[in-house]
Enzyme design. Structure first.
Site, PDB file in Angstrom:
ATOM      1  N   ARG A  99     -25.277 -28.079  19.118  1.00  0.00           N
ATOM      2  CA  ARG A  99     -25.882 -27.573  17.879  1.00  0.00           C
ATOM      3  C   ARG A  99     -26.539 -28.663  17.039  1.00  0.00           C
ATOM      4  NH1 ARG A  99     -23.118 -22.749  14.722  1.00  0.00           N
ATOM      5  NH2 ARG A  99     -25.289 -22.674  14.059  1.00  0.00           N
ATOM      6  N   HIS A 178     -14.091 -21.316  11.969  1.00  0.00           N
ATOM      7  CA  HIS A 178     -14.857 -21.619  10.750  1.00  0.00           C
ATOM      8  C   HIS A 178     -14.181 -20.856   9.605  1.00  0.00           C
ATOM      9  CE1 HIS A 178     -18.988 -22.640  12.770  1.00  0.00           C
ATOM     10  NE2 HIS A 178     -18.489 -23.734  12.243  1.00  0.00           N
ATOM     11  N   ASP A 180     -15.397 -19.176   7.294  1.00  0.00           N
ATOM     12  CA  ASP A 180     -15.982 -17.860   6.989  1.00  0.00           C
ATOM     13  C   ASP A 180     -15.616 -16.785   8.007  1.00  0.00           C
ATOM     14  OD1 ASP A 180     -17.664 -18.357   9.148  1.00  0.00           O
ATOM     15  OD2 ASP A 180     -19.521 -18.396   7.974  1.00  0.00           O
ATOM     16  N   CYS A 274     -22.127 -15.159   8.656  1.00  0.00           N
ATOM     17  CA  CYS A 274     -22.663 -16.420   9.177  1.00  0.00           C
ATOM     18  C   CYS A 274     -24.083 -16.267   9.730  1.00  0.00           C
ATOM     19  CB  CYS A 274     -21.705 -17.068  10.168  1.00  0.00           C
ATOM     20  SG  CYS A 274     -21.213 -16.045  11.524  1.00  0.00           S
TER      21      CYS A 274
HETATM   22  N1  ARG Z   1     -21.517 -19.936  18.508  1.00  0.00           N
HETATM   23  C1  ARG Z   1     -21.553 -20.465  17.181  1.00  0.00           C
HETATM   24  C2  ARG Z   1     -20.651 -21.688  17.078  1.00  0.00           C
HETATM   25  O1  ARG Z   1     -19.626 -21.717  17.714  1.00  0.00           O
HETATM   26  C3  ARG Z   1     -21.137 -19.406  16.198  1.00  0.00           C
HETATM   27  C4  ARG Z   1     -21.192 -19.879  14.771  1.00  0.00           C
HETATM   28  C5  ARG Z   1     -20.760 -18.856  13.788  1.00  0.00           C
HETATM   29  N2  ARG Z   1     -20.851 -19.405  12.492  1.00  0.00           N
HETATM   30  C6  ARG Z   1     -19.937 -19.279  11.504  1.00  0.00           C
HETATM   31  N3  ARG Z   1     -20.180 -19.832  10.376  1.00  0.00           N
HETATM   32  N4  ARG Z   1     -18.842 -18.596  11.688  1.00  0.00           N
HETATM   33  O2  ARG Z   1     -20.931 -22.640  16.391  1.00  0.00           O
END
Ligand code: ARG
Length: 285
Positions: A99, A178, A180, A274
């Site tokens: 990412r 996360h 959120d 998200c």
């Molecule tokens: N596949 C992404 C990751 O693992 C999903 C991110 C979801 N974002 C969040 N803020 N919950 O990073």
């Protein structure tokens, strides 16, 4: 649709950033949700679900769009771009290489749109509004999740650089990686949270800072349906799904619930909240 409004009653329309899932897919595994879903999404279905979310959010907010970039399938999760505080943007520093390519895009978009960029230390992982959520009852209070993605040091970095109170919360269940995914401050100080996602000290901290009548604990079943990953715009709450008990608790507190099916994105570990990033999260700073 045009709305007739008396000039005396000024209404501020919330502003939200989204990024279309043009290149969305599950092509790597960086959280437990993704494990069984590599190459298991379709662009038609993700587009349809995202369009429904954008249309719903647009009825309650102004939606700005960040262009998607090829090779960055998780960029549609706009919450992870960084943290917005007034006119300041703190860019994320992603834990996983998969990412990290998103960072330059976020930085460019926010500079282009007139935000002041404030960086935290280079060696500190920080995944933006995925892990950093402003309280909506107490001003200048930020809840900061760590334990999976963001480093604990991000909390003190943000407290110093933004001159705010930061309450760190340690995430203890890898499915809720996360903040959120398991915690959601709502207007008037109400807070949705899944108690099982936190270590004992963090749970105690939540209970210390939020009055009992404002705490809305969510069942594991609802949490796994991403009920805490909710978009809150005024008294509207947009989420993937809420069971009957949660629905009546929220409605009892004066909220209006709107469900938007987002299962295609849950395969990647995300849902409504998200897929959005509030651009006017804290005003008057
Ligand atoms: N596949 C992404 C990751 O693992 C999903 C991110 C979801 N974002 C969040 N803020 N919950 O990073």
């Amino acid at each position: 649709m045009a709305e007739t409004m008396s000039p005396a009653i000024e209404r501020t329309v919330p502003r939200v950033l989204m990024c279309a899932p043009t290149f969305f897919e599950v092509s790597y595994v960086i959280n437990p949700w993704m494990t069984d879903h590599v190459h298991d999404t379709t662009s038609e279905r993700s587009r349809r679900q995202w369009d429904a979310l954008r249309d719903t959010v647009s009825r309650h907010a102004d939606v700005a769009l960040q262009p998607a970039a090829e090779g960055l399938p998780d960029m549609c999760f706009a919450a992870n771009a960084g943290l917005v505080f007034g006119n300041t943007f703190v860019p994320s520093r992603f834990r996983y290489a998969e990412r990290q390519g998103e960072e330059a895009h976020a930085r460019a978009w926010f500079s282009r749109h007139g935000f002041d960029i404030v960086d935290i230390a280079e060696d500190v992982f920080f995944e933006g509004a995925g892990d950093a959520l402003f309280d909506r009852g107490v001003s200048r209070r930020l809840w900061m999740g760590h334990g999976h993605r963001s480093d604990p040091a991000a909390a003190s970095e943000l407290a110093t650089r933004l001159d705010i109170e930061v309450i760190p919360l340690k995430l203890a269940d890898p499915r809720f990686y996360h903040l959120d995914t398991c915690f959601c401050p709502l207007v008037d100080g109400y807070t949705l949270y899944f108690p099982g996602a936190f270590d004992a000290a963090s749970l105690a901290s939540i209970e210390k800072h939020i009055a009992p009548h404002l705490r809305i604990p969510v069942s594991e079943h609802d949490a796994l349906d991403f009920a805490c990953n909710a978009v809150n715009l005024g008294k509207v709450v947009i989420l993937n799904r809420a069971g009957p008990d949660l629905r009546s608790r929220l409605e009892g507190a004066g909220f209006m619930l709107i469900e938007v099916a987002l299962d295609e994105f849950m395969k990647s570990g995300g849902a409504a909240k998200c897929l959005t990033l509030r651009l006017d999260e804290v005003t008057g700073v």
